[in-house]
Write an enzyme that holds these catalytic residues in place. Structure first.
Site, PDB file in Angstrom:
ATOM      1  N   ASP A  45      -0.359  17.239  -1.566  1.00 55.77           N
ATOM      2  CA  ASP A  45      -0.243  15.778  -1.550  1.00 55.77           C
ATOM      3  C   ASP A  45       0.675  15.311  -0.430  1.00 55.77           C
ATOM      4  O   ASP A  45       1.615  15.997  -0.060  1.00 55.77           O
ATOM      5  CB  ASP A  45       0.365  15.259  -2.863  1.00 55.77           C
ATOM      6  CG  ASP A  45      -0.652  15.210  -3.975  1.00 55.77           C
ATOM      7  OD1 ASP A  45      -1.814  15.550  -3.721  1.00 55.77           O
ATOM      8  OD2 ASP A  45      -0.271  14.824  -5.091  1.00 55.77           O
ATOM      9  N   GLU A  68      18.687 -11.958 -13.875  1.00 58.27           N
ATOM     10  CA  GLU A  68      19.324 -11.745 -12.571  1.00 58.27           C
ATOM     11  C   GLU A  68      19.869 -10.341 -12.432  1.00 58.27           C
ATOM     12  O   GLU A  68      20.162  -9.880 -11.333  1.00 58.27           O
ATOM     13  CB  GLU A  68      20.454 -12.753 -12.346  1.00 58.27           C
ATOM     14  CG  GLU A  68      20.011 -14.192 -12.365  1.00 58.27           C
ATOM     15  CD  GLU A  68      18.851 -14.471 -11.423  1.00 58.27           C
ATOM     16  OE1 GLU A  68      19.019 -14.268 -10.206  1.00 58.27           O
ATOM     17  OE2 GLU A  68      17.769 -14.876 -11.902  1.00 58.27           O
ATOM     18  N   ARG A 120       3.966  14.131 -13.302  1.00 56.44           N
ATOM     19  CA  ARG A 120       2.934  14.940 -12.654  1.00 56.44           C
ATOM     20  C   ARG A 120       3.507  16.193 -11.993  1.00 56.44           C
ATOM     21  O   ARG A 120       2.777  17.105 -11.649  1.00 56.44           O
ATOM     22  CB  ARG A 120       2.123  14.111 -11.652  1.00 56.44           C
ATOM     23  CG  ARG A 120       2.903  13.631 -10.461  1.00 56.44           C
ATOM     24  CD  ARG A 120       2.118  12.601  -9.686  1.00 56.44           C
ATOM     25  NE  ARG A 120       0.875  13.136  -9.142  1.00 56.44           N
ATOM     26  CZ  ARG A 120       0.789  13.972  -8.113  1.00 56.44           C
ATOM     27  NH1 ARG A 120       1.905  14.398  -7.533  1.00 56.44           N
ATOM     28  NH2 ARG A 120      -0.352  14.386  -7.676  1.00 56.44           N
ATOM     29  N   PRO A 122      16.945  -3.351  -7.833  1.00 55.87           N
ATOM     30  CA  PRO A 122      16.741  -3.322  -6.384  1.00 55.87           C
ATOM     31  C   PRO A 122      17.996  -2.893  -5.617  1.00 55.87           C
ATOM     32  O   PRO A 122      17.921  -2.563  -4.431  1.00 55.87           O
ATOM     33  CB  PRO A 122      16.324  -4.755  -6.029  1.00 55.87           C
ATOM     34  CG  PRO A 122      16.470  -5.570  -7.261  1.00 55.87           C
ATOM     35  CD  PRO A 122      16.679  -4.671  -8.419  1.00 55.87           C
TER      36      PRO A 122
HETATM   37 CL1  6GU Z   1      13.985  -0.924  -9.849  1.00 53.39          CL
HETATM   38  N1  6GU Z   1      13.774  -3.557  -9.995  1.00 53.39           N
HETATM   39  C1  6GU Z   1      13.462  -4.754  -9.503  1.00 53.39           C
HETATM   40  N2  6GU Z   1      13.657  -5.842 -10.255  1.00 53.39           N
HETATM   41  N3  6GU Z   1      12.956  -4.935  -8.288  1.00 53.39           N
HETATM   42  C2  6GU Z   1      12.763  -3.834  -7.567  1.00 53.39           C
HETATM   43  C3  6GU Z   1      13.064  -2.550  -8.018  1.00 53.39           C
HETATM   44  C4  6GU Z   1      13.581  -2.441  -9.262  1.00 53.39           C
HETATM   45  N4  6GU Z   1      12.763  -1.678  -7.053  1.00 53.39           N
HETATM   46  C5  6GU Z   1      12.291  -2.403  -6.051  1.00 53.39           C
HETATM   47  N5  6GU Z   1      12.289  -3.696  -6.347  1.00 53.39           N
END
Ligand code: 6GU
Length: 257
Positions: free
Chosen positions: A187, A134, A172, A107
Site C-alpha cells: 500500500d 470549541e 487493518r 486539530p
Molecule cells: Cl482530530 N478534530 C477536529 N475537530 N478537526 C480536525 C481534526 C480533529 N483533525 C483535523 N481536523
C-alpha cells in the site's frame, strides 16, 4: 486490542465500524471496539456537558467532569479475555497501565500518519476521546495525561470522523485483519521491501483487457514477473515524483541525504 471511543455522538460510529475489514476484525476477536456516550456521565438532570469559556469568547467548551467520569468508568473495564493473546511482550510488561494510551482528537494535535498508525497498532488498548464545540477544557488534556492527534490541517466539526479514520488505519494493521497478509505491505505509504522510501502505489488493472478502447499495458500480460516488478517500481517512483514529490524529499531527509 481493545479500543474505547468516548463521544457525544455514539450513533455516528454505528455504520463505519460494521463493514468489511473492521467488521471482520471484530468478529475474529482481533479487536473489540466500544463506544461510550460522554453525556451519560453528565452530573445534572439536563445532561449538560459543555459551558461558556471563562474569559469570554464565542462557542462552548466541553466540561471536564463528564469526560473524567466517563473516562474513569471506561478505564476500569478490562480488555476482553483473549484479546492480548499472541502478544506476550505486551502482556508481560510490568506496570502497564490498564487503560493504555489516551488520545484526544483535536486539530491542535500531532498530525496522524502511517508511522503513528503502526505505533498505535502495537498497543493492547487505546482510549480515543472525540471533542465537539470549541474544544476541551484544558484540564482534560492535563488531568488525563492525554496525547493529542489531528488527522490534517483543516477543521472538522468534531473529532468523531478523525477517531474513525484512526480506528480504520490501525485495525487493518493488526495481524490477521487483512485476508491477504501482503496487501498491507505494498500500500502507498508503507515501507517497501528493499528500502525505507514511502512511495505511491503503481497502477492496477483487472479484466477486461480492453475497456472502452483503453488497453491494459502489454507488460502485465507478458508473464515476465521480473519485468513486471521492475515496471511497477518505476511507475511508483514516477507517480510519486509527479503527484507527491514531497514524499521523495522527505525520504531523502530521513536517510540523512
Ligand atoms: Cl482530530 N478534530 C477536529 N475537530 N478537526 C480536525 C481534526 C480533529 N483533525 C483535523 N481536523
Amino acid at each position: 486490542m481493545r479500543i474505547d471511543i468516548l463521544t457525544l455522538f455514539p450513533e455516528m460510529f454505528e455504520s463505519p465500524l460494521n463493514y468489511s475489514i473492521l467488521k471482520r476484525a471484530q468478529e475474529q476477536g482481533l479487536v473489540a471496539i466500544a463506544v461510550t456516550n460522554i453525556r451519560d456521565f453528565a452530573a445534572d438532570r439536563y445532561r449538560k456537558v459543555d459551558d461558556k469559556p471563562y474569559g469570554g469568547g464565542p462557542g462552548m467548551v466541553m466540561m471536564p467532569g463528564p469526560v473524567f467520569d466517563c473516562f474513569e468508568h471506561v478505564a476500569k473495564l478490562a480488555p476482553p479475555e483473549g484479546l492480548c493473546r499472541g502478544r506476550p511482550a505486551l502482556e508481560a510488561r510490568a506496570g502497564c497501565p490498564r487503560h493504555g494510551r489516551v488520545i484526544l482528537l483535536t486539530p491542535q494535535g500531532t498530525p496522524f500518519n502511517q508511522s503513528k498508525a503502526r505505533e498505535l497498532a502495537q498497543e493492547d488498548r487505546l482510549i480515543l476521546i472525540a471533542g465537539r464545540y470549541e474544544g476541551f477544557d484544558e484540564r482534560i488534556r492535563v488531568g488525563l495525561n492525554a496525547e493529542q492527534i489531528s488527522i490534517g490541517d483543516y477543521i472538522l466539526n468534531g473529532g468523531e470522523l478523525a477517531a474513525m479514520v484512526i480506528v480504520d488505519a490501525v485495525v487493518r494493521l493488526l495481524p490477521g485483519a487483512l485476508g491477504d497478509e501482503d496487501s498491507a505491505k505494498s500500500d502507498s505509504f508503507s515501507v517497501g521491501a528493499n528500502d525505507d522510501l514511502p512511495l505511491l502505489e503503481y497502477p492496477h488493472y483487472t479484466r477486461p483487457e480492453v475497456f472502452r478502447g483503453l488497453k491494459v499495458p502489454d507488460i502485465l500480460l507478458s508473464g515476465d514477473h521480473a519485468k513486471i516488478a521492475q515496471w511497477r517500481r518505476e511507475q511508483s517512483l514516477e507517480r510519486t515524483r509527479q503527484w507527491r514529490p514531497d514524499l521523495l524529499e522527505r525520504g531523502d531527509r530521513e536517510k540523512g541525504g
